[in-house]
Scaffold this motif. Structure first.
Motif, PDB file in Angstrom:
ATOM      1  N   VAL A   3     100.514 167.264  53.586  1.00 36.16           N
ATOM      2  CA  VAL A   3      99.074 167.025  53.574  1.00 36.16           C
ATOM      3  C   VAL A   3      98.662 166.362  52.265  1.00 36.16           C
ATOM      4  CG1 VAL A   3      96.793 168.097  53.753  1.00 36.16           C
ATOM      5  CG2 VAL A   3      98.736 169.080  54.995  1.00 36.16           C
ATOM      6  N   LYS A  35      98.141 169.437  62.153  1.00 31.79           N
ATOM      7  CA  LYS A  35      97.646 168.082  61.888  1.00 31.79           C
ATOM      8  C   LYS A  35      96.268 167.837  62.503  1.00 31.79           C
ATOM      9  CE  LYS A  35     102.100 165.828  61.114  1.00 31.79           C
ATOM     10  NZ  LYS A  35     102.960 164.671  61.417  1.00 31.79           N
ATOM     11  N   ASP A  54      92.544 167.665  61.311  1.00 33.20           N
ATOM     12  CA  ASP A  54      91.856 167.449  60.042  1.00 33.20           C
ATOM     13  C   ASP A  54      90.451 168.033  60.086  1.00 33.20           C
ATOM     14  OD1 ASP A  54      91.101 166.563  57.564  1.00 33.20           O
ATOM     15  OD2 ASP A  54      90.981 164.444  58.106  1.00 33.20           O
ATOM     16  N   ARG A  62      94.096 173.786  48.800  1.00 36.75           N
ATOM     17  CA  ARG A  62      94.256 173.908  50.230  1.00 36.75           C
ATOM     18  C   ARG A  62      95.383 173.034  50.744  1.00 36.75           C
ATOM     19  NH1 ARG A  62      89.394 172.404  53.951  1.00 36.75           N
ATOM     20  NH2 ARG A  62      90.991 171.112  54.864  1.00 36.75           N
ATOM     21  N   ASP A 119      96.018 172.892  59.270  1.00 31.78           N
ATOM     22  CA  ASP A 119      96.628 171.726  58.629  1.00 31.78           C
ATOM     23  C   ASP A 119      98.011 171.441  59.200  1.00 31.78           C
ATOM     24  OD1 ASP A 119      94.535 171.043  57.005  1.00 31.78           O
ATOM     25  OD2 ASP A 119      95.297 172.053  55.225  1.00 31.78           O
ATOM     26  N   THR A 170      93.274 178.120  57.689  1.00 31.91           N
ATOM     27  CA  THR A 170      93.188 176.752  57.172  1.00 31.91           C
ATOM     28  C   THR A 170      94.569 176.126  57.066  1.00 31.91           C
ATOM     29  OG1 THR A 170      91.167 177.265  55.932  1.00 31.91           O
ATOM     30  CG2 THR A 170      92.452 175.363  55.197  1.00 31.91           C
ATOM     31  N   ARG A 190      95.331 161.221  55.622  1.00 34.10           N
ATOM     32  CA  ARG A 190      95.269 162.660  55.426  1.00 34.10           C
ATOM     33  C   ARG A 190      96.647 163.313  55.545  1.00 34.10           C
ATOM     34  NH1 ARG A 190      93.554 167.182  53.069  1.00 34.10           N
ATOM     35  NH2 ARG A 190      93.154 168.899  54.517  1.00 34.10           N
ATOM     36  N   PHE A 191      97.440 162.896  56.557  1.00 35.18           N
ATOM     37  CA  PHE A 191      98.752 163.490  56.782  1.00 35.18           C
ATOM     38  C   PHE A 191      99.841 162.435  56.631  1.00 35.18           C
ATOM     39  CE2 PHE A 191      95.845 166.067  59.465  1.00 35.18           C
ATOM     40  CZ  PHE A 191      96.006 167.290  58.815  1.00 35.18           C
TER      41      PHE A 191
END
Length: 431
Positions: free
Chosen positions: A194, A311, A313, A428, A308, A304, A187-188
């Motif tokens: 992101v 970090k 999720d 996003r 993010d 949002t 994810r990161f």
């Protein structure tokens, strides 16, 4: 047995409203299934069934007695029959109808957490979380606000249908569980950027959003507990206006800021407006409801992006929708209340009480959820294994995929339908 007409009307209204609130679980299920990847759609649906089974029983057997039982020093105590006797004297409807309505509220608080921990949490751990939230976490802070003997109730805190008691609590509990759980694999990046995991089915998510919007009329207007309450239609109107303005704000902001109108943000904007108006729907004017919704629709986007950057999720944006706007909606009562709001009357007292109340709820939800997540992580295990996450929790934990057609075409040249998740990424992403 002759039943008073007023009691009969109230009973029908509250049972109908309770059914609408319980139907919101279908909305949570479709929304989450549409926003996660295909290989985890069954798992998020099964977690909603945990809420509807384990959560219902835990709240009925334990949580209700804490929430509405006699007070012990302004905090809480457990006494189901004490709660039953005191409520029976104060309600103009059967106690069973009221219990049914409150069950819907309790499991909504659990379902907020479900989306934030999607795609990587152990199913067994989630069952224990549902027990914890329904039996202890939500009832204790709910007691402070909604039991007339609770310390925040005695101070005069206003939270008509639960921006603080349900949404802020659930949203920040979700933040704590997601933080301890860690992000989904990939994810990161190491530089903080992101990687977007595209939603599996936006039309499915939109259907879930529509169901949630419908159920919210039972959530807010049903909290009158009185079919003859003159405020009932105003509450319903305020609910719709906040949803509309929240969705409009998110839709237009993403259109002009990113060049495309983002569907998931638009849906979450409407839900953010609903969360924000829930505390004050009986206390503010329709024009104030529009303003509250507009602000909420922007806050959900900024929230949002901020989450993010931390970090943390959150696959469905639950923390921004419920946590961030639960705080704002609670404070908005202190700003826009027709009788005591800072912007409407110049009074500051209510705003101070609202700030104290929401701080207490957020600290309670964050701290207790963080500790419980750590406990689960060291005992039964909080997270799915890397292999289970890679395979998808649908097959790993439930033995069935959401869409069997994918199996049929996956081994044909160019036919890996799972690759569609890499296309059309949502907007996003951090600036």
């Amino acid at each position: 047995m002759i039943v008073d007409t007023g009691v009969a009307l109230n009973t029908v209204w509250v049972v109908l409203a309770a059914a609408m609130v319980l139907f919101m679980e279908g909305g949570f299920s479709l929304l989450e299934a549409g926003l996660v990847r295909t290989k985890n759609a069954v798992n998020v649906t099964m977690k909603i069934f945990v809420d509807l089974t384990v959560g219902v029983l835990a709240f009925f057997l334990v949580g209700f007695g804490i929430l509405f039982g006699p007070d012990a020093g302004g905090v809480f105590s457990f006494d189901f029959w004490g709660a039953s006797q005191s409520l029976h004297l104060s309600l103009n409807l059967p106690l069973s109808a009221y219990v049914l309505f409150q069950i819907g509220f309790a499991i909504a608080a659990i379902s907020i957490i479900s989306g934030a921990v999607a795609e990587r949490m152990s199913y067994k751990a989630y069952i224990l979380i549902a027990l914890f939230v329904a039996a202890i976490l939500y009832p204790v802070s709910g007691h402070w606000i909604w039991n007339g003997e609770g310390w925040l109730a005695r101070l005069g805190m206003k939270d008509f249908a639960g921006s603080a008691a349900i949404h802020a609590l659930g949203g920040w509990a979700a933040f704590a569980f997601a933080k301890v759980l860690g992000p989904r694999r990939g994810r990161f990046n190491s530089d903080g950027s992101v990687n977007v995991f595209a939603p599996s089915n936006i039309p499915l998510a939109s259907a879930g959003t529509f169901i949630l919007c419908f159920g919210w009329f039972g959530f807010n207007a049903g909290s009158t507990l009185n079919a003859a309450d003159a405020q009932l239609p105003v509450i319903a109107l305020n609910t719709l206006l906040a949803a509309a303005s929240g969705g409009a704000a998110s839709m237009l902001y993403t259109m002009f800021r990113f060049g495309k109108s983002d569907p998931s943000m638009t849906m979450n904007g409407a839900l953010a407006g609903l969360v924000a108006i829930t505390a004050g729907c009986a206390y503010v004017s329709p024009y104030s409801s529009i303003g509250i919704g507009l602000i909420a629709g922007l806050l959900v986007i900024w929230g949002t992006l901020a989450i993010d950057k931390l970090k943390v999720d959150d696959p469905v944006g639950a923390v921004a929708v419920h946590g961030v706007n639960g705080i704002f909606g609670t404070l908005a009562v202190g700003l826009f209340d027709a009788q005591d709001g800072l912007l409407t009357t110049g009074h500051t007292h209510l705003l101070g009480i609202q700030a104290l109340g929401i701080a207490a709820v957020v600290v309670w939800g964050l701290s207790m959820s963080f500790l419980f997540a750590k406990l689960l992580d060291r005992t039964v295990g909080l997270r799915a294994t890397d292999a289970e996450e890679e395979e998808g929790l649908d097959m790993a934990m439930h033995g069935i995929p959401a869409y069997n057609e994918l199996e049929r075409f996956s081994d044909q040249p160019g036919g890996d339908l799972l690759d569609f998740a890499k296309a059309g990424a949502a907007l996003r992403v951090a600036d």
